[in-house]
Design a protein around this motif. Sequence first.
Motif, PDB file in Angstrom:
ATOM      1  N   PHE A  93       0.842  -1.204   0.000  1.00 49.32           N
ATOM      2  CA  PHE A  93       0.000   0.000   0.000  1.00 49.32           C
ATOM      3  C   PHE A  93       0.874   1.250   0.000  1.00 49.32           C
ATOM      4  N   ALA A  94       1.827   1.304   0.937  1.00 50.98           N
ATOM      5  CA  ALA A  94       2.679   2.493   1.050  1.00 50.98           C
ATOM      6  C   ALA A  94       3.572   2.649  -0.181  1.00 50.98           C
ATOM      7  N   ILE A  95       4.069   1.525  -0.695  1.00 52.80           N
ATOM      8  CA  ILE A  95       4.988   1.595  -1.840  1.00 52.80           C
ATOM      9  C   ILE A  95       4.240   2.003  -3.115  1.00 52.80           C
ATOM     10  N   ALA A  96       3.043   1.431  -3.321  1.00 54.84           N
ATOM     11  CA  ALA A  96       2.250   1.822  -4.487  1.00 54.84           C
ATOM     12  C   ALA A  96       1.933   3.309  -4.409  1.00 54.84           C
ATOM     13  N   GLY A  97       1.621   3.768  -3.197  1.00 57.20           N
ATOM     14  CA  GLY A  97       1.349   5.190  -2.980  1.00 57.20           C
ATOM     15  C   GLY A  97       2.582   6.034  -3.245  1.00 57.20           C
ATOM     16  N   MET A  98       3.728   5.559  -2.796  1.00 60.90           N
ATOM     17  CA  MET A  98       4.979   6.295  -3.015  1.00 60.90           C
ATOM     18  C   MET A  98       5.246   6.440  -4.517  1.00 60.90           C
ATOM     19  N   GLY A  99       4.989   5.370  -5.259  1.00 59.09           N
ATOM     20  CA  GLY A  99       5.201   5.416  -6.710  1.00 59.09           C
ATOM     21  C   GLY A  99       4.317   6.478  -7.357  1.00 59.09           C
ATOM     22  N   GLU A 100       3.044   6.459  -6.995  1.00 54.23           N
ATOM     23  CA  GLU A 100       2.118   7.430  -7.576  1.00 54.23           C
ATOM     24  C   GLU A 100       2.502   8.853  -7.144  1.00 54.23           C
ATOM     25  N   ALA A 101       2.925   8.980  -5.882  1.00 53.12           N
ATOM     26  CA  ALA A 101       3.352  10.288  -5.376  1.00 53.12           C
ATOM     27  C   ALA A 101       4.569  10.786  -6.162  1.00 53.12           C
ATOM     28  N   ALA A 102       5.474   9.876  -6.503  1.00 49.04           N
ATOM     29  CA  ALA A 102       6.671  10.243  -7.283  1.00 49.04           C
ATOM     30  C   ALA A 102       6.269  10.695  -8.689  1.00 49.04           C
ATOM     31  N   ARG A 103       5.276   9.992  -9.268  1.00 51.69           N
ATOM     32  CA  ARG A 103       4.820  10.351 -10.617  1.00 51.69           C
ATOM     33  C   ARG A 103       4.227  11.769 -10.619  1.00 51.69           C
ATOM     34  N   ILE A 104       3.379  12.036  -9.617  1.00 55.49           N
ATOM     35  CA  ILE A 104       2.748  13.360  -9.523  1.00 55.49           C
ATOM     36  C   ILE A 104       3.815  14.433  -9.280  1.00 55.49           C
ATOM     37  N   ALA A 105       4.757  14.120  -8.401  1.00 60.70           N
ATOM     38  CA  ALA A 105       5.820  15.088  -8.081  1.00 60.70           C
ATOM     39  C   ALA A 105       6.598  15.462  -9.337  1.00 60.70           C
ATOM     40  N   LYS A 106       6.944  14.456 -10.118  1.00 60.32           N
ATOM     41  CA  LYS A 106       7.727  14.722 -11.341  1.00 60.32           C
ATOM     42  C   LYS A 106       6.942  15.623 -12.292  1.00 60.32           C
TER      43      LYS A 106
END
Lengths: 146, 389
Positions: free
Chosen positions: B242-255
């Motif tokens: 859950f946290a890792i999938a969220g981190m990935g999406e958060a990284a995509r949005i950040a970029k």
Amino acid sequence: MAQIGYSKKVMEHFMNPRNVGTIENPDGHGKVGNPVCGDLMEMYIKVEDDVITDIKFQTFGCGSAIATSSMVTELAKGMHVDEAMKITRNDVASELDGLPPQKMHCSNLAADALHEAIKDYESKKETTERGTKAQREDGRQGKHRS
Amino acid sequence: MERVYLDYVSSKPIDPRVLEFAKRFLEGSCGNPSSLHSVGLEAKHLLEDARAKVAELINGENEKTIIFTGSATEANNLAIKGGALRNMSKGKEVAATAIEHISVLNPMKELQKNGFTLNLIPVDSTGMVDLVKLEEVLTKNTTVTSIMYANNEIGTIEPIKEISKIVHDKGWYLHVDATAAAGYLPVDVQAEGIDMLTLSSNDLYGPQGAGALYVKPGVKLQPVILGGGQESGLRSGTENIFAIAGMGEAARIAKEEMAQESERLKEMRDKLIQALLMIEGAYLTGHPTKRLPHHASFRFDYIEGESILLNMDRHNIQVATGSACSSKTLEPSHVLLAIGLKHEEAHGSTVLTLGRLNKVEEIPTIVKSVKETVERLRKLSPLSSREVI
């Protein structure tokens, strides 16, 4: 950068501290702590017949330093100096519904500042009494001489 | 009063888009990515999707360069202990700046207790690392040098590219803690010559409970946590999908949003700094220009940081402090001491960090709150009555 939780009473005294300020020509003045350590408290008292009639403080420090200073002035006001000397750090902390363990030294400082002010008063009183006694003796001697 | 949260450096709210994306895992399969059946493979797919997105944020060579951990602290431990212990045959020296996060300094100190030499590199009064000293202390025995991308307490951005040249000229691996910088600055591990880089999910508006270590292909590490050999054998234990999938999406949005958002925050930051420096006895800590776009940090004469924090919280504005009184050890922040502040100066520290929920319209409210707070606390302080405020 962690924050420590305080009781409602600590926050109430922090936001609305009692007896803030200084007293001109106080009967007693106490100063403890050091800005290097992050706490500095100054306490001023007016005393009549050994009863604390007025008390003011100034504090540089964290939330609990300010709250304990305020609380100690509230406790000591109207108290006989001998009684006020007996106020302990635990009295101050329990009146504030407790302090986090690492903040207990603040209540220690607040009680210490009050005690220093009372000691200052006592030593001034002693000097004055000695002075008065000496004057009286001088007077008597003078009388005798005349 | 409406809440004005100004402590994004400590924690960030999870982005609703991130939550929407990641909650499918909690609501759906909850499989173990190591299982070979279809439920396990769904989890595996989320994990690998996140790995690719995080690698893209920092321009990693490929998704395999990303090792997920439980936190940035764990990633720092893996880089430092894992790097130093695995490469002991090259030497037993490690180095870090004096202003690193404690999750870098403490593993280094532990190595020191076990016979390693620790070289602490000083910084100047703005928090910039002393490059001459860096060059002096590094040797071929220095296996891991850890220097943060930007400092969380004073906002200063370090010259990573120059540092990388020195580290690779004199020593071995450069580890960069980018926890405070990622998502605000365009980190590029390849262009900047970084061997290992730490990221935190929560600092990217992702869920708490995930961190990542970028490990350049060819860099040799020893695992800190042993077990089933997950994460290329470098971090055992079932991944927190859950946290890792969220981190990935958060990284995509950040970029995607970084350039625009950083520009917006920078304008607000500059307005805030300009207004607050008008207060007498207020000083900026950290570098005046080379600083994180959302970071405004100060110290105020005659008053103490925890009092400032508590007073502003009563105005429903949340800030941070590096004052001793707010720490468990009652020691002032090692960062503030390293930039040369005296103890009594470090006690007056206040850190304001902006984020996605802040609006420029909030600036007058913030400025008013700081002014009122400083004024009130100075009236209580025996120090200010002796000198002119």
